[in-house]
Enzyme design. Structure first.
Site, short mmCIF file in Angstrom:
data_model
loop_
_atom_site.label_atom_id
_atom_site.label_comp_id
_atom_site.label_asym_id
_atom_site.label_seq_id
_atom_site.Cartn_x
_atom_site.Cartn_y
_atom_site.Cartn_z
N ARG A 23 -3.83 55.90 -5.76
CA ARG A 23 -2.88 54.88 -5.06
C ARG A 23 -3.73 54.08 -3.81
O ARG A 23 -3.08 53.87 -2.76
CB ARG A 23 -1.78 55.33 -4.60
CG ARG A 23 -0.72 55.80 -5.66
CD ARG A 23 0.30 54.84 -6.17
NE ARG A 23 0.58 55.14 -7.46
CZ ARG A 23 1.98 55.46 -7.59
NH1 ARG A 23 2.75 55.33 -6.60
NH2 ARG A 23 2.48 55.77 -8.63
N ARG A 27 1.30 49.95 -1.18
CA ARG A 27 2.25 49.35 -0.17
C ARG A 27 1.66 49.78 1.23
O ARG A 27 2.18 49.15 2.22
CB ARG A 27 3.49 49.99 -0.48
CG ARG A 27 4.36 49.53 -1.62
CD ARG A 27 5.44 50.39 -1.92
NE ARG A 27 5.00 51.49 -2.64
CZ ARG A 27 5.83 52.31 -3.04
NH1 ARG A 27 6.93 52.15 -3.33
NH2 ARG A 27 5.29 53.42 -3.80
N ARG A 36 3.39 41.39 -3.16
CA ARG A 36 4.49 41.77 -3.76
C ARG A 36 5.55 41.02 -3.02
O ARG A 36 6.62 41.26 -3.82
CB ARG A 36 4.53 43.24 -3.32
CG ARG A 36 4.00 44.27 -4.12
CD ARG A 36 4.46 44.41 -5.72
NE ARG A 36 5.47 45.50 -5.65
CZ ARG A 36 6.62 45.11 -5.88
NH1 ARG A 36 7.18 44.06 -5.92
NH2 ARG A 36 7.81 46.05 -5.62
N ASP A 72 -0.09 50.46 -14.22
CA ASP A 72 0.67 51.58 -14.37
C ASP A 72 0.81 52.34 -15.52
O ASP A 72 0.45 51.92 -16.39
CB ASP A 72 2.45 51.22 -13.68
CG ASP A 72 3.18 52.31 -13.12
OD1 ASP A 72 2.96 52.68 -12.10
OD2 ASP A 72 3.66 52.97 -14.10
N TYR A 149 9.16 60.83 -18.44
CA TYR A 149 9.57 59.61 -18.38
C TYR A 149 10.47 58.88 -19.33
O TYR A 149 11.67 58.31 -19.45
CB TYR A 149 8.67 58.57 -17.86
CG TYR A 149 8.34 58.90 -16.43
CD1 TYR A 149 9.12 58.34 -15.28
CD2 TYR A 149 7.05 59.40 -16.20
CE1 TYR A 149 8.82 58.63 -13.89
CE2 TYR A 149 6.73 59.74 -14.79
CZ TYR A 149 7.65 59.58 -13.92
OH TYR A 149 7.18 59.71 -12.46
O1 CP3 Z 1 -4.01 54.71 -8.15
C1 CP3 Z 1 -4.01 53.55 -8.23
O2 CP3 Z 1 -4.16 53.07 -7.35
C2 CP3 Z 1 -3.89 52.73 -9.44
C3 CP3 Z 1 -2.59 52.42 -9.91
C4 CP3 Z 1 -1.55 53.22 -10.31
C5 CP3 Z 1 -0.16 52.79 -10.33
N1 CP3 Z 1 0.50 53.58 -10.69
C6 CP3 Z 1 0.18 51.88 -9.45
C7 CP3 Z 1 1.62 51.74 -8.78
C8 CP3 Z 1 -1.53 54.16 -10.88
C9 CP3 Z 1 -2.80 55.17 -11.42
C10 CP3 Z 1 -0.46 54.73 -11.32
C11 CP3 Z 1 0.37 56.17 -11.94
C12 CP3 Z 1 1.46 56.60 -12.35
N2 CP3 Z 1 2.55 55.67 -12.24
C13 CP3 Z 1 1.92 57.75 -12.17
C14 CP3 Z 1 1.26 58.94 -12.22
C15 CP3 Z 1 0.61 58.98 -11.01
C16 CP3 Z 1 1.07 60.20 -9.96
O3 CP3 Z 1 2.08 59.50 -8.95
O4 CP3 Z 1 0.98 61.30 -9.94
C17 CP3 Z 1 3.28 57.87 -12.55
C18 CP3 Z 1 4.06 58.96 -12.73
C19 CP3 Z 1 3.68 56.30 -12.43
C20 CP3 Z 1 4.99 55.86 -12.78
C21 CP3 Z 1 5.57 55.19 -11.49
N3 CP3 Z 1 5.11 53.88 -11.03
C22 CP3 Z 1 6.49 55.58 -10.41
C23 CP3 Z 1 7.12 56.78 -10.48
C24 CP3 Z 1 6.65 54.63 -9.42
C25 CP3 Z 1 7.61 54.66 -8.31
C26 CP3 Z 1 7.13 55.60 -7.23
C27 CP3 Z 1 6.53 54.81 -6.06
O5 CP3 Z 1 5.54 55.23 -5.66
O6 CP3 Z 1 7.24 53.86 -5.47
C28 CP3 Z 1 5.68 53.75 -9.86
C29 CP3 Z 1 5.43 52.58 -9.03
C30 CP3 Z 1 3.89 52.27 -8.59
N4 CP3 Z 1 3.02 52.27 -9.42
C31 CP3 Z 1 3.41 51.83 -7.24
C32 CP3 Z 1 2.11 51.51 -7.40
C33 CP3 Z 1 1.02 50.93 -6.50
C34 CP3 Z 1 4.42 51.24 -6.16
C35 CP3 Z 1 4.02 50.03 -5.65
C36 CP3 Z 1 5.15 49.08 -5.63
O7 CP3 Z 1 6.47 49.35 -6.20
O8 CP3 Z 1 4.74 47.82 -5.28
#
Ligand code: CP3
Length: 345
Positions: A23, A27, A36, A72, A149
């Site tokens: 990540r 944010r 965003r 994602d 999921y």
């Molecule tokens: O690591 C990186 O920078 C690459 C981009 C990336 C995102 N999601 C962008 C993202 C990666 C590798 C993921 C993986 C991901 N997505 C996982 C496995 C990673 C982990 O956390 O172990 C999972 C379970 C998801 C599903 C997902 N996406 C969830 C559960 C959420 C909400 C949780 C949260 O942090 O708000 C997301 C949203 C998400 N994916 C964001 C980002 C940068 C949040 C950003 C936003 O809302 O603008």
């Protein structure tokens, strides 16, 4: 050309310990938040120009040694017929979660080179734009984490529905995970063809399983993905949270690099995974919310435990938290490079 990340994946000596962050685009960065305001997360993921811009944001301002594709984990759900969206403050929400064996049979197979062509285009543009500055990491999800999921339909802390499905419908469970494994092997192969130079498989929630359940319900499927990618010449990273009890089993997947969270000292984790694997981790992301002297002392402790052994990639034990100060992330990356540098810079 900065190759220290790929060298460390292969356990070769490096001029300084490589560092990147899960990540690292997100944010906690003002530039990301500004984008965003105008686009949803899924709009950014679907638009190569925007996804490229977001991927590059941390590369421009933090001394990271790798870029990670901005997308994602759940993006492949849509072409499988699992519609989902992100709900503010709650995370992903799947419209019709999988609750029956019949629903597993209805999942669609798809050609990632067509249905996810926009992700592959993002990778191709990124390779051109990065121009060798740092390598590009692609990624996908392991079957247990994807299935959790698909079945829960939203984030869960207990995985009660997932486990209930797994125990009550083991055949349908294995069919579901086989689907995810086949799809992921194909999608990740396409990411390599497009230019991904390393792949991380997120099995983020596998630590929720007992060792026996991990071996029965998750490992056979995750290891199929690794076997399919093994001969393709790019380093493969396995990542999970809370995996201390199943670390020895995770090794059997065949990953080159194993990511560990912060719950276990890194040298003890490396002892378990053995000398033939590289290791990635393992600073608690919450450390970065506190004063830098504590960040540096915990960082120095990790580096002391690693003791300069080839094959360490510095990372957090999980993703950067949204309330993290950017300056702290920048200072951590600089610090890791400074204290581990072996040659003239
Ligand atoms: O690591 C990186 O920078 C690459 C981009 C990336 C995102 N999601 C962008 C993202 C990666 C590798 C993921 C993986 C991901 N997505 C996982 C496995 C990673 C982990 O956390 O172990 C999972 C379970 C998801 C599903 C997902 N996406 C969830 C559960 C959420 C909400 C949780 C949260 O942090 O708000 C997301 C949203 C998400 N994916 C964001 C980002 C940068 C949040 C950003 C936003 O809302 O603008």
């Amino acid at each position: 050309m900065n190759n220290r990340f790929l060298q460390a994946c292969r356990r070769e000596p490096v001029d300084a310990t490589p560092i990147w962050f899960m990540r690292q685009a997100g944010r906690y960065m003002a530039d990301y938040r500004a984008l965003r305001q105008r686009y949803t997360l899924l709009e950014i993921c679907a638009n190569p120009e925007l996804a490229v811009a977001v991927t590059l944001q941390p590369v421009e301002v933090i001394e990271v040694d790798a870029a990670i594709l901005f997308s994602d984990l759940l993006v492949p759900f849509t072409p499988m017929g699992l519609d989902f969206d992100f709900v503010k403050g709650e995370g992903p929400s799947v419209e019709h979660p999988i609750r029956t064996p019949e629903a597993v049979e209805k999942l669609r197979r798809f050609e990632p080179r067509e249905a996810l062509g926009h992700v592959l285009e993002t990778i191709r543009i990124l390779r051109r734009e990065l121009d060798g500055r740092v390598p590009l990491i692609g990624f996908g999800g392991a079957p247990f984490t994807m299935a959790s999921y698909a079945i829960e339909g939203c984030p869960s802390t207990t995985y009660a529905r997932t486990k209930a499905f797994m125990y009550a419908q083991p055949e349908a469970w294995h069919r579901l995970c086989s689907r995810f494994a086949d799809m992921m092997a194909d999608y990740l192969t396409a990411q390599i063809e497009a230019g991904a130079q390393a792949l991380q498989i997120f099995d983020s929630w596998a630590g929720a399983l007992s060792q026996a359940d991990y071996r029965e319900f998750a490992l056979p499927h995750t290891s199929r993905i690794f076997s399919a990618l093994k001969a393709k010449g790019v380093p493969l990273i396995h990542f999970g949270v809370g995996t201390a009890a199943i670390l020895g089993d995770i090794v059997d997947n065949g990953a080159d690099v194993i990511g560990v969270d912060w719950r276990q000292p890194i040298d003890e984790a490396w002892q378990v995974i053995g000398p033939n694997r590289a290791i990635q981790g393992n600073l608690d992301p919450a450390r970065l919310l506190g004063p830098m002297d504590r960040v540096f002392s915990a960082t120095d402790d990790i580096l002391r435990r690693v003791g300069g052994r080839p094959g360490h990639i510095f990372n957090l034990g999980h993703g950067v938290l949204p309330s993290t100060p950017l300056e702290s992330v920048q200072a951590l990356a600089r610090h890791v490079h400074e204290v581990t540098r072996t040659g003239p810079s």
